[in-house]
Design a protein around this motif. Structure first.
Motif, PDB file in Angstrom:
ATOM      1  N   ARG A 170       0.825  -1.210   0.000  1.00 58.67           N
ATOM      2  CA  ARG A 170       0.000   0.000   0.000  1.00 58.67           C
ATOM      3  C   ARG A 170       0.861   1.262   0.000  1.00 58.67           C
ATOM      4  NH1 ARG A 170       0.536   1.951   5.320  1.00 58.67           N
ATOM      5  NH2 ARG A 170       0.584   0.354   6.937  1.00 58.67           N
ATOM      6  N   HIS A 181       5.671  -1.331   4.632  1.00 57.71           N
ATOM      7  CA  HIS A 181       4.879  -2.558   4.789  1.00 57.71           C
ATOM      8  C   HIS A 181       4.714  -3.302   3.456  1.00 57.71           C
ATOM      9  CE1 HIS A 181       3.680  -2.082   8.988  1.00 57.71           C
ATOM     10  NE2 HIS A 181       3.708  -0.785   8.743  1.00 57.71           N
ATOM     11  N   ASP A 188       3.778  -3.209  12.666  1.00 57.70           N
ATOM     12  CA  ASP A 188       3.123  -2.296  13.597  1.00 57.70           C
ATOM     13  C   ASP A 188       2.715  -3.090  14.825  1.00 57.70           C
ATOM     14  OD1 ASP A 188       3.363  -0.210  11.803  1.00 57.70           O
ATOM     15  OD2 ASP A 188       1.359  -0.491  10.949  1.00 57.70           O
ATOM     16  N   ASP A 235       5.237   7.881  14.203  1.00 58.31           N
ATOM     17  CA  ASP A 235       4.325   6.757  14.016  1.00 58.31           C
ATOM     18  C   ASP A 235       4.838   5.708  15.009  1.00 58.31           C
ATOM     19  OD1 ASP A 235       2.793   4.660  13.177  1.00 58.31           O
ATOM     20  OD2 ASP A 235       3.498   4.673  11.102  1.00 58.31           O
ATOM     21  N   HIS A 238       5.245   1.791  14.627  1.00 61.12           N
ATOM     22  CA  HIS A 238       5.889   1.335  13.399  1.00 61.12           C
ATOM     23  C   HIS A 238       7.382   1.018  13.574  1.00 61.12           C
ATOM     24  CE1 HIS A 238       6.519   1.162   9.014  1.00 61.12           C
ATOM     25  NE2 HIS A 238       7.654   1.811   9.257  1.00 61.12           N
TER      26      HIS A 238
HETATM   27 ZN   LIG Z   1       3.755   0.770  10.073  1.00 55.58          ZN
END
Ligand SMILES: [Zn+2]
Length: 249
Positions: A170, A181, A188, A235, A238
Motif C-alpha cells: 500500500r 509494509h 506495527d 508513528d 511502526h
Molecule cells: Zn507501520
C-alpha cells in the motif's frame, strides 16, 4: 565574491565530498551483504551485476529527499540508537527517506513478487503467525525480536494484542510513496498504545507524543529495525528493517 561563496558552500556540504560518499556507500553495502558487492564509478553494484547510481549530485532539503530521493539520500540521515534525548525536531526523520527502486529490486516490485518471498513466523508474545520477507534474513530477525520481547515484562503489554500487522502492499496515507509494509520488512505493534503525527486529511504535524516504553524500541533496534517514534512525523507503533541508517555508533 559569488565564486568564493559557492566554494564555501560546496566545502560545507558533505554531499560534495568523495570520502563521505564512499563511506556512505560502504555503509549501505555492509548493511546488505547478501545483495550488494561494491561501490564503483559512482554506482552501487548488486551481486547479479545490476548497477544503481548512488548520488545524483543534487543538494536537497529533507523534504526534497523524501520526494526525490537517491540512494545517497537514503543513507544520509543517521538513525540514533538509544532513548531520545528530546522530541524529534523539524526535518528529523532518519530512515523515512527511501529510494523506492532499491526496495523494489531487493524485496519485489509488485505485491505478487513480494509475496513470493514471504514466510510465516511465530510471534512469541501472542503466538500469532506473521508474514515477513525472508530476504536479508528479516523474518528470522523479527522472530528473534518477538522471542526477546516475550521474556520482557515491561515490553510485553505493548506487543501482544491488537497488532497492526506486517505485510501490506500500500501507499503511505496521503502520499504516493509505497509504505515499508509493502516489502514485508515492517511491523506495527499494539495499535491501542500508538500515536501518529496527524489527524485524518490534515498536513499539520501534531506535537510529538509517545506511550511506547524504550524496552520495546531497544529490542527492535538491536536487530536492525528502526522506530517511527524517532521521526518528527511520528508513528510510534511502526518498526522497519533498515540496517543501513544505523551510523555513528
Ligand atoms: Zn507501520
Amino acid at each position: 565574491l559569488r565564486l568564493l561563496a559557492a566554494a564555501l558552500l560546496a566545502a560545507a556540504l558533505p554531499q560534495s565530498d568523495d570520502a563521505v560518499l564512499r563511506r556512505e556507500a560502504e555503509r549501505l553495502i555492509a548493511a546488505y551483504p547478501d545483495q550488494l558487492v561494491a561501490y564503483r564509478d559512482g554506482m552501487i553494484v548488486w551481486r547479479d551485476g545490476t548497477r544503481m547510481v548512488f548520488d545524483d549530485g543534487k543538494v536537497k532539503t529533507h523534504e526534497e529527499k523524501l520526494r526525490h530521493p537517491d540512494l545517497e539520500d537514503q543513507v544520509s540521515e543517521c538513525y540514533p540508537k538509544g532513548p531520545l534525548a528530546a522530541p524529534p525536531g523539524p526535518g528529523f526523520e532518519p530512515g523515512r527517506v527511501r529510494y523506492e527502486p532499491f526496495f523494489r529490486k531487493m524485496y519485489g516490485g509488485s505485491s505478487a513478487e513480494v509475496r513470493a518471498n514471504l514466510v510465516r513466523i511465530r510471534w512469541a508474545p501472542s503466538g500469532e503467525m506473521l508474514e515477513v520477507t525472508r530476504v536479508n534474513g528479516v523474518a528470522e530477525k523479527l522472530r528473534a525480536v518477538g522471542d526477546a520481547l516475550a521474556r520482557d515484562k515491561a515490553a510485553l503489554p505493548y506487543v501482544t494484542a491488537s497488532l497492526g500487522g506486517t505485510f501490506n502492499w500500500r501507499r503511505i496515507a496521503g502520499e504516493d510513496r509505497l509504505s515499508a509494509h509493502s516489502f514485508g520488512i515492517a511491523m506495527d505493534i499494539d495499535t491501542r498504545h500508538s500515536d501518529y503525527w496527524r489527524w485524518q486529511n490534515s498536513e499539520k504535524i501534531l506535537p510529538w507524543r509517545n506511550r511506547i516504553p524504550f524496552a520495546v524500541v531497544e529490542a527492535f533496534e538491536k536487530a536492525g529495525f528502526i522506530w517511527g517514534g524517532k521521526w518528527q512525523r511520528f508513528d510510534t507503533m511502526h518498526f522497519e528493517y533498515r540496517p543501513e541508517v544505523f551510523c555513528g555508533e
